[in-house]
Enzyme design. Structure first.
Site, PDB file in Angstrom:
ATOM      1  N   ALA A   1       2.707   6.462  11.499  1.00 23.52           N
ATOM      2  CA  ALA A   1       3.861   7.306  11.209  1.00 23.52           C
ATOM      3  C   ALA A   1       3.457   8.633  10.564  1.00 23.52           C
ATOM      4  O   ALA A   1       4.134   9.644  10.752  1.00 23.52           O
ATOM      5  CB  ALA A   1       4.853   6.567  10.323  1.00 23.52           C
TER       6      ALA A   1
ATOM      7  N   ASN B   1      11.449   4.197   1.713  1.00 22.40           N
ATOM      8  CA  ASN B   1      10.397   3.206   1.501  1.00 22.40           C
ATOM      9  C   ASN B   1      10.315   2.673   0.080  1.00 22.40           C
ATOM     10  O   ASN B   1       9.778   1.598  -0.144  1.00 22.40           O
ATOM     11  CB  ASN B   1       9.031   3.770   1.921  1.00 22.40           C
ATOM     12  CG  ASN B   1       8.754   5.122   1.323  1.00 22.40           C
ATOM     13  OD1 ASN B   1       9.501   6.078   1.534  1.00 22.40           O
ATOM     14  ND2 ASN B   1       7.688   5.223   0.553  1.00 22.40           N
TER      15      ASN B   1
ATOM     16  N   HIS C   1       2.096  -1.055  11.554  1.00 28.39           N
ATOM     17  CA  HIS C   1       1.758  -2.018  10.495  1.00 28.39           C
ATOM     18  C   HIS C   1       2.897  -2.294   9.529  1.00 28.39           C
ATOM     19  O   HIS C   1       2.744  -3.042   8.570  1.00 28.39           O
ATOM     20  CB  HIS C   1       0.495  -1.572   9.742  1.00 28.39           C
ATOM     21  CG  HIS C   1       0.667  -0.387   8.839  1.00 28.39           C
ATOM     22  ND1 HIS C   1       0.837  -0.517   7.486  1.00 28.39           N
ATOM     23  CD2 HIS C   1       0.684   0.940   9.086  1.00 28.39           C
ATOM     24  CE1 HIS C   1       0.928   0.694   6.939  1.00 28.39           C
ATOM     25  NE2 HIS C   1       0.842   1.595   7.891  1.00 28.39           N
TER      26      HIS C   1
ATOM     27  N   CYS D   1       0.448   7.011  -9.799  1.00 29.36           N
ATOM     28  CA  CYS D   1      -0.399   7.345 -10.960  1.00 29.36           C
ATOM     29  C   CYS D   1      -1.507   8.291 -10.544  1.00 29.36           C
ATOM     30  O   CYS D   1      -1.982   8.238  -9.436  1.00 29.36           O
ATOM     31  CB  CYS D   1      -1.104   6.122 -11.517  1.00 29.36           C
ATOM     32  SG  CYS D   1      -0.421   4.577 -11.018  1.00 29.36           S
TER      33      CYS D   1
HETATM   34  C1  LIG Z   1       8.769   6.079   5.281  1.00 34.34           C
HETATM   35  C2  LIG Z   1       7.312   6.123   5.645  1.00 34.34           C
HETATM   36  N1  LIG Z   1       6.852   7.119   6.391  1.00 34.34           N
HETATM   37  C3  LIG Z   1       5.573   7.200   6.760  1.00 34.34           C
HETATM   38  C4  LIG Z   1       4.656   6.263   6.363  1.00 34.34           C
HETATM   39  C5  LIG Z   1       3.227   6.382   6.795  1.00 34.34           C
HETATM   40  O1  LIG Z   1       2.976   5.473   7.832  1.00 34.34           O
HETATM   41  P1  LIG Z   1       1.506   5.209   8.380  1.00 34.34           P
HETATM   42  O2  LIG Z   1       0.852   4.316   7.381  1.00 34.34           O
HETATM   43  O3  LIG Z   1       1.745   4.510   9.687  1.00 34.34           O
HETATM   44  O4  LIG Z   1       0.839   6.507   8.557  1.00 34.34           O
HETATM   45  C6  LIG Z   1       5.099   5.192   5.565  1.00 34.34           C
HETATM   46  C7  LIG Z   1       4.144   4.181   5.068  1.00 34.34           C
HETATM   47  O5  LIG Z   1       3.664   4.223   3.981  1.00 34.34           O
HETATM   48  C8  LIG Z   1       6.459   5.118   5.200  1.00 34.34           C
HETATM   49  O6  LIG Z   1       6.914   4.138   4.423  1.00 34.34           O
END
Ligand SMILES: Cc1ncc(COP(=O)(O)O)c(C=O)c1O
Length: 383
Positions: free
Chosen positions: A74, A157, A207, A329
């Site tokens: 992502a 997230n 993942h 942190c």
């Molecule tokens: C909302 C959101 N966007 C993007 C990412 C990044 O994804 P990736 O680990 O596939 O690069 C994450 C994961 O941490 C996420 O929770």
């Protein structure tokens, strides 16, 4: 003893079915050839596996397979969506571009926007509401005649709150502005139907829904046609939008995860709702325990603050649990999470936050273990 894993929002384990399928695409006795090799059978076999997976992922989100561009995850999908659509709209004259996003996006979106700002782009970061959602009216009010892109995440997230991407998308569509959604935390876990949702670009991460790490996709709408400029050049793979040899094993892995998600989404969701209810019930009589983000939520993520306790100290005392705090942190200071700050959570409470994120393989006894550990640590630290 292994700690109880409560960090599914950071990453999920690959489903056993996914791992078994991936193993068949790596070695000499498997389908290891380059899917771009057009001159022999093993290459065609690999290409066909890649295309089957593309169809499986497309089916999960109501897309056409030709709208799926494979990426490394992502983060890359967010970069391609944001930099690619700004470049397609204004070339490299970024000073002509304005982006509307929210202040509590993942860093993959925020840092991308900050990077473009250093080249002259203008960005409006709309603060989320105290309930943990982004107001579609505030997004709409931030639009200017120069706005070329709106980017708002589906599920946050840290909080699990679900944004009304339908309403934001309808406004973007009416004003002919591209609309990007970071759906890393929702695809595979909540219904996402792009036949119905007016979303132009959507980021996916393997993942986060029981697929492997290192693979994701950007959905790029074909009708109405959305143009993005490639950010990785060489070879012209993925219809010129993202070059590089495709990792067949990762792609069959995300394809398998997509098929499983489609079959199991309703059961997974009901399972998470039951466990989340048990978690909340088990904390109901603990004084000074607050839920961050009270809006409609994905039940896999629960963000809690514990008054009078420091989150990092709490986290350190929870050695039997694998989970994360809301805080980011660095070596010098422990800053409260920018997401909680953006919500207006008072600093002391933001600093006492824990994110409990659960998934398909979390059990009732995991929740009981977590409750016992959290309750006793909070009470001990308060003394
Ligand atoms: C909302 C959101 N966007 C993007 C990412 C990044 O994804 P990736 O680990 O596939 O690069 C994450 C994961 O941490 C996420 O929770």
């Amino acid at each position: 003893m292994k700690p109880i894993y409560l960090d599914y929002a950071a990453t999920t384990p690959a489903a056993p079915e996914v791992a078994a399928e991936m193993a068949r695409y790596l070695t000499l006795d498997g389908v290891f050839a380059n899917p771009a090799s057009r001159s022999h059978g093993p290459g065609w076999q690999a290409e066909s596996a890649v295309e089957d997976a593309r169809r499986d992922l497309a089916e999960l989100i109501g897309a056409d397979p030709r709208e799926i561009v494979w990426t490394s995850g992502a983060t890359e999908a967010d970069n391609l969506a944001i930099k690619g659509s700004v470049e397609a709209a204004v070339g490299l004259d970024y000073s002509r571009a304005h982006i509307v996003t929210s202040a509590y996006e993942h860093k993959a979106v925020l840092d991308c926007c900050k990077h473009l700002e250093t080249f002259g782009a203008r960005v409006t970061y709309v603060a989320p509401e105290p309930d943990g959602r982004v107001s579609p009216a505030k997004i709409s009010a931030a639009i200017t005649p120069e706005t070329v892109l709106i980017s708002v995440m589906h599920v946050n997230n840290e909080l699990g709150t679900i944004n009304d991407i339908g309403t934001i998308g309808a406004e973007a569509r009416a004003k002919q502005i591209s609309f990007h959604v970071d759906a890393a935390q929702s695809v595979g876990k909540l219904a996402v139907d792009l036949k119905r949702l007016p979303v132009d670009l959507l980021s996916i991460s393997g993942h986060k829904f029981y697929g492997p790490k290192g693979i994701g996709a950007l959905y790029v709408r074909r009708s109405p046609y959305v143009k993005i400029a490639a950010q990785i050049h060489g070879g012209g793979h993925e219809r010129g939008m993202r070059s590089g040899t495709l990792p067949t094993h990762q792609i069959v892995g995300i394809g398998c995860a997509a098929r499983l998600a489609k079959q199991q989404m309703a059961a997974d969701y009901a399972h998470l709702e039951r466990l989340q209810a048990a978690l909340m019930e088990g904390l109901a009589d603990l004084d000074g325990c607050f839920l961050n983000g009270s809006g409609p939520r994905f039940p896999g993520i629960t963000n809690l603050s514990f008054a009078g306790v420091d989150g990092e100290t709490l986290l350190n005392s929870l050695a039997t649990l694998a989970l994360s705090s809301g805080s980011a942190c660095n070596s010098a200071t422990v800053e409260p999470s920018y997401v909680l700050k953006a919500l207006g959570v008072p600093r002391a409470l933001a600093q006492s936050a824990l994110r409990v994120s659960i998934g398909r393989y979390t059990t009732q006894s995991d929740i009981e273990g977590a409750l016992q550990a959290i309750r006793s640590s909070v009470m001990r630290l308060r003394k």
